[in-house]
Design a protein around this motif. Structure first.
Motif, PDB file in Angstrom:
ATOM      1  N   ILE A 242       0.794  -1.374   0.100  1.00 17.67           N
ATOM      2  CA  ILE A 242      -0.063   0.100   0.040  1.00 17.67           C
ATOM      3  C   ILE A 242       0.801   1.261   0.077  1.00 17.67           C
ATOM      4  N   ASP A 243       1.897   1.302   0.869  1.00 16.26           N
ATOM      5  CA  ASP A 243       2.754   2.336   1.026  1.00 16.26           C
ATOM      6  C   ASP A 243       3.440   2.557  -0.447  1.00 16.26           C
ATOM      7  N   VAL A 246       0.509   4.248  -2.761  1.00 15.81           N
ATOM      8  CA  VAL A 246       0.100   5.611  -2.350  1.00 15.81           C
ATOM      9  C   VAL A 246       1.180   6.774  -2.282  1.00 15.81           C
ATOM     10  N   ILE A 253       0.103   8.030  -9.325  1.00 14.31           N
ATOM     11  CA  ILE A 253      -0.266   8.974  -8.219  1.00 14.31           C
ATOM     12  C   ILE A 253       0.177  10.368  -8.958  1.00 14.31           C
ATOM     13  N   GLY A 272      -7.674   7.846 -11.928  1.00 10.55           N
ATOM     14  CA  GLY A 272      -7.858   7.383 -10.458  1.00 10.55           C
ATOM     15  C   GLY A 272      -8.295   6.300 -10.300  1.00 10.55           C
ATOM     16  N   TYR A 275      -6.846   3.190 -11.642  1.00 12.49           N
ATOM     17  CA  TYR A 275      -5.593   2.777 -10.862  1.00 12.49           C
ATOM     18  C   TYR A 275      -6.111   2.249  -9.556  1.00 12.49           C
ATOM     19  N   CYS A 276      -7.134   2.603  -8.717  1.00  5.71           N
ATOM     20  CA  CYS A 276      -7.605   2.263  -7.651  1.00  5.71           C
ATOM     21  C   CYS A 276      -8.261   0.902  -7.700  1.00  5.71           C
ATOM     22  N   VAL A 279      -5.180  -1.369  -7.869  1.00  2.00           N
ATOM     23  CA  VAL A 279      -4.403  -1.585  -6.488  1.00  2.00           C
ATOM     24  C   VAL A 279      -5.250  -2.594  -5.536  1.00  2.00           C
ATOM     25  N   LEU A 280      -6.685  -2.316  -5.578  1.00  2.00           N
ATOM     26  CA  LEU A 280      -7.417  -3.163  -5.009  1.00  2.00           C
ATOM     27  C   LEU A 280      -7.342  -4.737  -5.399  1.00  2.00           C
ATOM     28  N   VAL A 283      -3.841  -6.148  -4.022  1.00  2.00           N
ATOM     29  CA  VAL A 283      -3.813  -5.992  -2.390  1.00  2.00           C
ATOM     30  C   VAL A 283      -4.605  -7.124  -2.063  1.00  2.00           C
TER      31      VAL A 283
ATOM     32  N   ILE B 126      -8.273   2.191   3.863  1.00  2.00           N
ATOM     33  CA  ILE B 126      -6.908   2.080   3.826  1.00  2.00           C
ATOM     34  C   ILE B 126      -6.132   2.055   2.846  1.00  2.00           C
ATOM     35  N   ILE B 127      -6.812   1.158   1.915  1.00  2.00           N
ATOM     36  CA  ILE B 127      -5.884   0.877   0.577  1.00  2.00           C
ATOM     37  C   ILE B 127      -6.299   1.880  -0.660  1.00  2.00           C
ATOM     38  N   VAL B 128      -7.274   2.440  -0.798  1.00  2.17           N
ATOM     39  CA  VAL B 128      -7.526   3.335  -1.845  1.00  2.17           C
ATOM     40  C   VAL B 128      -6.846   4.637  -1.822  1.00  2.17           C
ATOM     41  N   PRO B 129      -5.773   4.971  -2.532  1.00  2.00           N
ATOM     42  CA  PRO B 129      -5.051   6.348  -2.550  1.00  2.00           C
ATOM     43  C   PRO B 129      -6.049   7.379  -2.513  1.00  2.00           C
ATOM     44  N   ASN B 131      -5.388  10.294  -3.392  1.00  2.00           N
ATOM     45  CA  ASN B 131      -5.358  11.090  -4.708  1.00  2.00           C
ATOM     46  C   ASN B 131      -6.586  10.787  -5.706  1.00  2.00           C
ATOM     47  N   CYS B 132      -7.101   9.514  -5.530  1.00  2.00           N
ATOM     48  CA  CYS B 132      -7.940   9.047  -6.597  1.00  2.00           C
ATOM     49  C   CYS B 132      -9.363   9.563  -6.667  1.00  2.00           C
ATOM     50  N   TYR B 133      -9.620  10.094  -5.603  1.00  2.00           N
ATOM     51  CA  TYR B 133     -11.087  10.822  -5.528  1.00  2.00           C
ATOM     52  C   TYR B 133     -10.961  12.152  -4.902  1.00  2.00           C
ATOM     53  N   ARG B 164      -4.758   9.415   6.734  1.00  2.00           N
ATOM     54  CA  ARG B 164      -4.482   7.813   7.275  1.00  2.00           C
ATOM     55  C   ARG B 164      -5.223   7.644   8.293  1.00  2.00           C
TER      56      ARG B 164
END
Lengths: 299, 306
Positions: A242-243, A246, A253, A272, A275-276, A279-280, A283, B126-129, B131-133, B164
């Motif tokens: 995740i780090d 993000v 990003i 966005g 990408y989201c 990522v989901l 993970v 937690i997972i979704v950055p 910046n995406c929204y 966070r």
């Protein structure tokens, strides 16, 4: 009578539970669920700034088509940022486990060592480190190079290898890996602490038994340490992933932020969203696999 | 028999000594590499141009040269930026820690219908950055008339969706779950309602977790430039200001000399940037130095994972 009383008590407790959760439910719906829904809508629209804020007009899958057919950077960036996470996660968990095992034992200045290894977290989560990396270290005449892309470079080491007659190509890839490792050390602060806490929580009796049975240090590591810390290892892997996804230096990003700053809001939302989802998926997949491998002691 | 046992003993002692030595060397090396960028930053920030060009000066500059710091202060309007930072960060951290401690209790100790759905939402968060929204959040903040004010960050921190926040709620929840249920049952029998139980029993008992989360929250708010850069327009905190120092320097230098930047100016630019970086990280590092002992021990003993 009694049962009725019990049930109302439960109901009363539930009321208190909702009270505790109420600020979060308001927050998550206002600032996460609603924005996510809007993002989906934006990604199918053309956004124009009108007299009273944004005006959306439905354009179908045009934005998606743009990214999957016309924009040559997008696909590359997406694959790179997802793919690069894997080797760096592997390196970070190896490194942090190693450091945690070393810091576990008592030795003089242990507290100082712990402080030093966590120091990067204080600084690396901000913009300073990338400024140092790209604008100070390269241009400072100390390094001589035009731009440095790594935090630590070993010019002397490179010279030694060059003198030994190692071919340039091989040399470049070796120093590349070494420099990469130095960069990753700056991202391992939290992971080291997590691993340290896990290693410290292994009961001493496990090792005593192993010693009685005549196990070697190597066997102790694979048969005791690793299985016992594996639940923490799962958390560390997911945290690192995740780090990575993000982080400000992540290509995707950056792409989202750049589109936002150039007021291409629809593109920013589309990237966005894609990408989201990726990522989901990553993970989710990784945690599903790891939860099957990890060893959870029966509690 | 005796001989072999003695040899075994020697072997073990030798191994122990060698291992200790190896560990020391390894840790020193890794520590040096970790600190290297910071040492370089400190050394560069004190260097004058002639020092940098002088081959005999490697790490220690010939004298304490404050010129770079003076320029960095002026360029960043340091005082103002620091004030903005404090105004943003301190209330956010306080609100965020309080709200996360409060909300996490709801997640840890109540059996509610649909709680698993909410928990799934927390994990998603937690997972979704973030910046995406960001665009809809920007629109929402504009509609709430909070855009460009610190209040947008206060509100998010208060409602458990700050920088966070979801991670902290998760951490504190894990911590609550390790506490014995009997404590709360006893309090309940003594006539405490859940709020009283929470304030008098739970909060005092999770102090290590609160400290850990506070430090992390402070660090991450202090360093956040992405969110703040996107939702603010002026009155920037230090973390946002530092990102534009380089380009400001470039335009100033081009204006002064009217030509492309020479090698000397390049060196000067790097030194001023290093000074700027140093004064940006100084406050947070000072705070960390004060609390680090409790902090690292707190994480280690309690174990975030629970």
């Amino acid at each position: 009578m009694k049962r009725k009383g019990g049930r109302s008590l439960e109901r009363q407790r539930a009321k208190w539970g909702w009270l505790f959760l109420s600020p979060w439910i308001l927050g998550i719906s206002l600032f996460f669920v609603w924005p996510m829904i809007q993002t989906v809508i934006y990604s199918f629209s053309k956004l124009t700034v009108g007299p009273n804020g944004f005006e959306t007009s439905f354009v179908g899958a045009e934005n998606y088509l743009y990214f999957f057919t016309d924009n040559s950077f997008f696909y590359n960036n997406l694959v790179t940022s997802l793919w690069e996470a894997i080797p760096s996660t592997l390196l970070i968990i190896t490194f942090s486990t190693m450091i945690a095992l070393l810091l576990k034992e008592q030795f003089p200045l242990r507290g100082l060592a712990r402080a030093v290894f966590f120091l990067p977290v204080i600084i690396a989560s901000g913009p300073v480190i990338s400024i140092l990396e790209t604008q100070v270290m390269g241009n400072g005449a100390a390094m001589g190079a035009e731009t440095a892309t790594h935090l630590f470079q070993a010019p002397d080491l490179t010279l030694v290898f060059a003198d030994l007659g190692v071919p340039e190509k091989i040399l470049e890839s070796i120093t590349g890996i070494i420099n990469e490792i130095f960069d990753l050390m700056w991202k391992s602060g939290v992971q080291i602490l997590l691993m340290l806490s896990a290693v410290n929580n292994i009961p001493g009796s496990f090792y005593e038994v192993a010693m009685m049975e005549g196990a070697t240090a190597w066997e102790k590591f694979w048969k005791i340490t690793l299985p016992t810390v594996s639940p923490t290892l799962v958390v560390v892997v997911i945290y690192t992933l995740i780090d990575n996804f993000v982080g400000y230096d992540n290509l995707m990003i950056q792409m989202i932020t750049d589109y936002y700053k150039d007021t291409h809001y629809a593109y920013s939302s589309t990237v966005g969203l894609i990408y989201c989802v990726c990522v989901l998926a990553v993970v989710g997949l990784v945690s599903w696999i790891l939860s099957r491998v990890a060893f959870y002691s029966a509690e | 028999m005796d001989w072999s046992r003695r040899s075994l003993l020697y072997k073990r002692r030798l191994l122990g000594f060698g291992g200790g030595l190896l560990r020391t060397i390894f840790l020193l090396g890794v520590g040096y590499v970790t600190l290297y960028p910071l040492l370089l930053m400190i050394s560069t920030s004190f260097m004058s141009v002639s020092d940098t060009l002088d081959a005999t000066v490697v790490w220690l500059p010939s004298g304490l040269n404050w010129f770079n710091f003076q320029k960095a202060f002026e360029l960043m309007r340091y005082g103002e930026a620091l004030k903005n930072t404090v105004k943003l960060v301190i209330p956010c951290v306080l609100l965020q820690v309080c709200s996360c401690v409060f909300i996490a209790y709801g997640f840890a100790r109540f059996k509610l219908p649909g709680l698993s759905v909410l928990f799934g939402l927390l994990l998603f968060n937690i997972i979704v950055p973030s910046n995406c929204y960001i665009t809809p959040v920007y629109v929402l903040m504009t509609e709430l008339k909070l855009i460009n004010t610190p209040w947008q960050f206060y509100l998010q921190a208060l409602l458990g969706v700050g920088v966070r926040s979801a991670l902290y709620i998760f951490i504190i929840r894990q911590f609550y779950r390790t506490m014995p249920k009997e404590l709360e049952e006893a309090a309940c029998i003594d006539g405490c309602n859940p709020i009283q139980t929470f304030l008098r029993i739970m909060v005092p008992n999770i102090r290590p977790a609160i400290l850990t989360v506070s430090v992390l929250s402070l660090v991450w708010y202090y360093n956040d430039f992405s969110m703040m850069g996107m939702l603010l327009n002026g009155n920037y905190p230090l973390s946002v200001v530092i990102t534009s120092v380089g380009s400001t320097l470039d335009s100033n230098m081009q204006y002064l000399t009217g030509q492309a930047i020479s090698a000397d100016l390049k060196i000067l630019r790097a030194s001023i940037l290093a000074a700027a970086c140093l004064i940006v990280v100084l406050p947070i590092t000072a705070v960390y130095a004060l609390v680090q002992r409790h902090f690292t021990e707190g994480i280690e003993r309690t174990g975030i994972v629970g």
